[in-house]
Design an enzyme around this catalytic site. Structure first.
Site, PDB file in Angstrom:
ATOM      1  N   LYS A  22      37.909  38.673  46.482  1.00 14.21           N
ATOM      2  CA  LYS A  22      37.530  37.249  46.541  1.00 14.21           C
ATOM      3  C   LYS A  22      37.823  36.670  47.922  1.00 14.21           C
ATOM      4  O   LYS A  22      36.978  36.013  48.524  1.00 14.21           O
ATOM      5  CB  LYS A  22      38.320  36.462  45.486  1.00 14.21           C
ATOM      6  CG  LYS A  22      38.274  34.955  45.698  1.00 14.21           C
ATOM      7  CD  LYS A  22      39.051  34.199  44.663  1.00 14.21           C
ATOM      8  CE  LYS A  22      40.521  33.991  44.966  1.00 14.21           C
ATOM      9  NZ  LYS A  22      40.834  32.927  45.929  1.00 14.21           N
ATOM     10  N   ASN A  23      39.018  36.928  48.431  1.00 15.40           N
ATOM     11  CA  ASN A  23      39.411  36.278  49.680  1.00 15.40           C
ATOM     12  C   ASN A  23      38.753  36.907  50.911  1.00 15.40           C
ATOM     13  O   ASN A  23      38.796  36.341  51.998  1.00 15.40           O
ATOM     14  CB  ASN A  23      40.937  36.252  49.819  1.00 15.40           C
ATOM     15  CG  ASN A  23      41.551  35.283  48.825  1.00 15.40           C
ATOM     16  OD1 ASN A  23      40.842  34.456  48.233  1.00 15.40           O
ATOM     17  ND2 ASN A  23      42.851  35.383  48.618  1.00 15.40           N
ATOM     18  N   CYS A 115      46.835  21.179  46.935  1.00 17.27           N
ATOM     19  CA  CYS A 115      46.543  21.734  45.629  1.00 17.27           C
ATOM     20  C   CYS A 115      47.870  22.028  44.963  1.00 17.27           C
ATOM     21  O   CYS A 115      48.935  21.802  45.547  1.00 17.27           O
ATOM     22  CB  CYS A 115      45.633  22.942  45.710  1.00 17.27           C
ATOM     23  SG  CYS A 115      46.435  24.417  46.256  1.00 17.27           S
ATOM     24  N   ARG A 120      48.945  22.445  51.743  1.00 22.26           N
ATOM     25  CA  ARG A 120      47.804  23.102  52.356  1.00 22.26           C
ATOM     26  C   ARG A 120      47.131  22.310  53.484  1.00 22.26           C
ATOM     27  O   ARG A 120      45.943  21.944  53.402  1.00 22.26           O
ATOM     28  CB  ARG A 120      46.806  23.519  51.269  1.00 22.26           C
ATOM     29  CG  ARG A 120      47.533  24.219  50.123  1.00 22.26           C
ATOM     30  CD  ARG A 120      46.693  25.084  49.286  1.00 22.26           C
ATOM     31  NE  ARG A 120      46.220  26.271  49.974  1.00 22.26           N
ATOM     32  CZ  ARG A 120      45.467  27.185  49.381  1.00 22.26           C
ATOM     33  NH1 ARG A 120      45.088  27.033  48.159  1.00 22.26           N
ATOM     34  NH2 ARG A 120      45.075  28.249  50.039  1.00 22.26           N
ATOM     35  N   ASP A 307      50.343  35.901  46.811  1.00 21.97           N
ATOM     36  CA  ASP A 307      49.407  35.936  45.681  1.00 21.97           C
ATOM     37  C   ASP A 307      49.842  36.918  44.584  1.00 21.97           C
ATOM     38  O   ASP A 307      49.159  37.037  43.565  1.00 21.97           O
ATOM     39  CB  ASP A 307      47.993  36.309  46.172  1.00 21.97           C
ATOM     40  CG  ASP A 307      47.391  35.218  47.045  1.00 21.97           C
ATOM     41  OD1 ASP A 307      47.896  34.088  47.022  1.00 21.97           O
ATOM     42  OD2 ASP A 307      46.409  35.509  47.761  1.00 21.97           O
ATOM     43  N   ARG A 399      38.278  31.939  38.506  1.00 18.92           N
ATOM     44  CA  ARG A 399      38.089  31.804  39.949  1.00 18.92           C
ATOM     45  C   ARG A 399      38.323  33.135  40.648  1.00 18.92           C
ATOM     46  O   ARG A 399      37.741  33.376  41.721  1.00 18.92           O
ATOM     47  CB  ARG A 399      39.080  30.787  40.532  1.00 18.92           C
ATOM     48  CG  ARG A 399      38.815  29.351  40.141  1.00 18.92           C
ATOM     49  CD  ARG A 399      39.744  28.431  40.904  1.00 18.92           C
ATOM     50  NE  ARG A 399      39.889  28.921  42.261  1.00 18.92           N
ATOM     51  CZ  ARG A 399      41.050  29.023  42.918  1.00 18.92           C
ATOM     52  NH1 ARG A 399      42.162  28.634  42.349  1.00 18.92           N
ATOM     53  NH2 ARG A 399      41.100  29.495  44.147  1.00 18.92           N
TER      54      ARG A 399
HETATM   55  N1  EPU Z   1      49.309  26.251  57.007  1.00 17.58           N
HETATM   56  C1  EPU Z   1      49.628  25.224  57.868  1.00 17.58           C
HETATM   57  N2  EPU Z   1      48.626  24.696  58.628  1.00 17.58           N
HETATM   58  C2  EPU Z   1      47.338  25.135  58.575  1.00 17.58           C
HETATM   59  C3  EPU Z   1      47.030  26.195  57.677  1.00 17.58           C
HETATM   60  C4  EPU Z   1      48.044  26.736  56.913  1.00 17.58           C
HETATM   61  O1  EPU Z   1      50.770  24.784  57.942  1.00 17.58           O
HETATM   62  O2  EPU Z   1      46.473  24.631  59.294  1.00 17.58           O
HETATM   63  C5  EPU Z   1      50.378  26.834  56.176  1.00 17.58           C
HETATM   64  C6  EPU Z   1      50.069  26.693  54.684  1.00 17.58           C
HETATM   65  O3  EPU Z   1      50.488  25.449  54.186  1.00 17.58           O
HETATM   66  C7  EPU Z   1      50.844  27.856  54.119  1.00 17.58           C
HETATM   67  C8  EPU Z   1      50.732  28.913  55.207  1.00 17.58           C
HETATM   68  O4  EPU Z   1      50.395  28.223  56.405  1.00 17.58           O
HETATM   69  O5  EPU Z   1      52.178  27.484  53.982  1.00 17.58           O
HETATM   70  C9  EPU Z   1      49.713  30.002  54.956  1.00 17.58           C
HETATM   71  O6  EPU Z   1      48.472  29.418  54.564  1.00 17.58           O
HETATM   72  P1  EPU Z   1      47.079  30.098  54.937  1.00 17.58           P
HETATM   73  O7  EPU Z   1      46.326  29.176  55.836  1.00 17.58           O
HETATM   74  O8  EPU Z   1      47.281  31.483  55.414  1.00 17.58           O
HETATM   75  O9  EPU Z   1      46.349  30.098  53.523  1.00 17.58           O
HETATM   76  P2  EPU Z   1      44.790  30.022  53.335  1.00 17.58           P
HETATM   77  O10 EPU Z   1      44.133  30.749  54.432  1.00 17.58           O
HETATM   78  O11 EPU Z   1      44.372  28.627  53.058  1.00 17.58           O
HETATM   79  C10 EPU Z   1      44.498  32.253  52.005  1.00 17.58           C
HETATM   80  C11 EPU Z   1      44.078  32.635  50.618  1.00 17.58           C
HETATM   81  C12 EPU Z   1      45.164  32.277  49.619  1.00 17.58           C
HETATM   82  C13 EPU Z   1      46.459  32.982  50.022  1.00 17.58           C
HETATM   83  C14 EPU Z   1      46.824  32.585  51.465  1.00 17.58           C
HETATM   84  C15 EPU Z   1      48.052  33.300  51.982  1.00 17.58           C
HETATM   85  C16 EPU Z   1      41.667  32.442  50.666  1.00 17.58           C
HETATM   86  C17 EPU Z   1      40.446  31.781  50.163  1.00 17.58           C
HETATM   87  N3  EPU Z   1      42.826  31.964  50.258  1.00 17.58           N
HETATM   88  O12 EPU Z   1      44.644  30.825  51.974  1.00 17.58           O
HETATM   89  O13 EPU Z   1      44.739  32.780  48.357  1.00 17.58           O
HETATM   90  O14 EPU Z   1      47.493  32.623  49.152  1.00 17.58           O
HETATM   91  O15 EPU Z   1      45.722  32.888  52.344  1.00 17.58           O
HETATM   92  O16 EPU Z   1      47.878  34.664  51.943  1.00 17.58           O
HETATM   93  O17 EPU Z   1      41.580  33.410  51.388  1.00 17.58           O
HETATM   94  C18 EPU Z   1      44.671  32.958  46.024  1.00 17.58           C
HETATM   95  O18 EPU Z   1      43.821  33.840  46.157  1.00 17.58           O
HETATM   96  O19 EPU Z   1      45.225  32.705  44.915  1.00 17.58           O
HETATM   97  C19 EPU Z   1      45.053  32.161  47.177  1.00 17.58           C
HETATM   98  C20 EPU Z   1      45.681  30.989  47.090  1.00 17.58           C
END
Ligand code: EPU
Length: 439
Positions: A22-23, A115, A120, A307, A399
């Protein structure tokens, strides 16, 4: 509303085929916006998030067609603004910003809210766009990025919690069409970032180092259509591995990349679970003797994935002894704890730590899904609990877990999906002893 009913206590046995990630697929679909030619992506998991992403691409003007496990995307004429409400509903949709900026030098996206698992923020994405020449404003709930001159530069992606997966994806997708060279430092190393880079390279991008903390990108003037098969879902695979261990079963995971699961397999082995890896398979089976308590802390890849934290916690409820589960990535990703307690687990929360006092037989109960991975933890709990477990709000599971009940039934589980609405063709009343208020 749909709910799951599980009669626990049956060891899972057999082989389960792991679906596409998915990701990985979400940013890859977004990357198809970078060209006006057709892109064909294979091993698409049938998930609500993927359908959502299809709708988002359509709302931007792309043609999207699903053919079984493949999807064809043609983004001939696109606009920089998509359907506000669809985009707002799915966090992952933020990854359309990079390609829109790359191709149109402009993106208008409804600002994703927090969320259930945490705040986030997207400050790191925006910092990267600014470094590439972006001017950022906020209007009527839209975040607007305009980049008069998209120019390569050094982008540092490190934040308080480390790097960002979708932030790295976004900057990579914008930078492939920038003038000159971009170096992304403190890039996320997740296999999903590498898979996206592999797809972009097939589209004609010049990228080196993806999968490591430093990614080098030479901008090109145009990308073309490409065909790609997404990597297997390492989180789905880890979930079935843990379910096999928790139910004292023996399961072979087929269509996996064992290397992507190193940290999870390491911790399972520490817990006295045998994990035998083949080229594309992993066989999971409990070793003789009791499970051992294992403390874990979630970390960016290649560390233990956030995850998989909830699912691993369910396993630790079955171990005699104390394990400490530390969540370092998302601040409130312990929504499964009260539900596991409702089933008889003993867990104490202290800030980012959950202290699990294992060794109690879980009891079936009516529990509520709160987010995708918390729901997976509850399914595993239901599979090991005595008697019947009802899990409500399972749209969260849809999802991210393709054909969950079918796959578990093939492994021998007693699991069914019903609907609590008397007008539904799949109606079955929740037993009165298990009815709880959803307020
Ligand atoms: N963060 C910041 N600033 C930003 C972006 C992120 O502070 O601009 C922080 C977040 O709050 C968090 C950390 O950095 O504490 C990591 O977040 P990241 O941006 O890596 O998460 P994401 O890219 O939004 C993806 C996956 C998530 C998974 C995370 C971490 C997708 C669609 N989502 O989210 O997947 O938990 O990476 O590996 O790829 C799931 O599949 O259940 C899921 C939540």
């Amino acid at each position: 509303m749909d709910y799951l009913e599980i009669n626990g206590g049956i060891p899972l046995r057999g082989e389960v085929s792991i679906s596409g990630s998915k990701n990985a697929v979400l940013p890859i679909l977004a990357a198809a916006l970078l060209t006006d030619e057709e892109c064909v992506i294979h091993r698409i998991p049938n998930l609500s998030d993927v359908k959502f992403m299809g709708k988002i691409l359509e709302s931007l003007g792309a043609e999207v067609q699903f053919y079984g496990e493949s999807i064809h995307v043609r983004a001939k004429d696109i606009r920089p603004v998509g359907d506000y409400d669809i985009i707002r509903k799915m966090r992952g949709s933020i990854c359309i910003m990079g390609p829109l900026i790359g191709r149109l030098h402009e993106a208008r996206v409804s600002l994703p809210g927090g969320c259930v698992i945490g705040a986030r923020p997207i400050n790191l994405h925006l910092r990267g766009f600014e470094a590439l020449g972006g001017e950022i404003s906020l209007k009527e709930g839209y975040i607007i990025v305009k980049v008069p001159r998209l120019k390569g530069t050094n982008v540092f992606m490190g934040g308080r919690k480390g790097s960002t997966v979708l932030g790295t994806a976004n900057i990579m997708m914008a930078a492939v069409l920038a003038e000159g060279d971009t170096v992304i430092e403190y890039a996320a190393c997740e296999p999903e970032v590498k898979d996206l880079a592999d797809f972009l390279i097939k589209m004609g991008a010049d990228i080196h180092g993806a999968g490591s903390p430093t990614i080098y990108i030479k901008g090109v003037s145009k990308l073309h259509g490409a065909e790609h098969t997404v990597i297997p879902d390492r989180i789905e695979a880890a979930t079935y591995a843990i379910a096999a261990a928790a139910t004292q079963g023996e399961v072979t995971l087929a269509n996996v990349i064992p290397e992507h699961l190193q940290s999870v397999l390491y911790e399972l082995r520490q817990a006295n679970v045998e994990c035998l890896t083949g080229t594309n398979t992993i066989r999971v089976k409990r070793n003789p003797g009791p499970l051992r308590p294992v403390s874990i802390a979630t970390q960016p890849y290649p560390g233990f994935p956030t995850d998989v934290q909830a699912q691993f916690m369910t396993l630790m409820t079955q171990v005699n002894g104390i394990s400490i589960i530390t969540e370092r990535i998302f601040e409130s990703r312990f929504m499964h704890v009260p539900e596991l307690e409702r089933m008889g687990a003993k867990i104490e929360l202290e800030g980012i730590n959950a202290i699990v006092e294992g060794g109690r037989q879980l009891q079936g109960a009516h529990v509520m899904s709160s987010d995708l991975r918390a729901s997976a933890a509850l399914v595993i709990a239901g599979l090991i609990a005595e008697n019947r477990t009802i899990i409500s709000r399972i749209y969260h599971l849809d999802r991210g877990y393709e054909k969950l009940e079918q796959k578990l039934r093939i492994l021998g589980a007693d699991i069914g999906r019903w609907n609590s609405d008397p007008d539904s063709p799949n109606y079955r009343a929740i037993p009165s002893s298990l009815v709880i208020s959803e307020e």
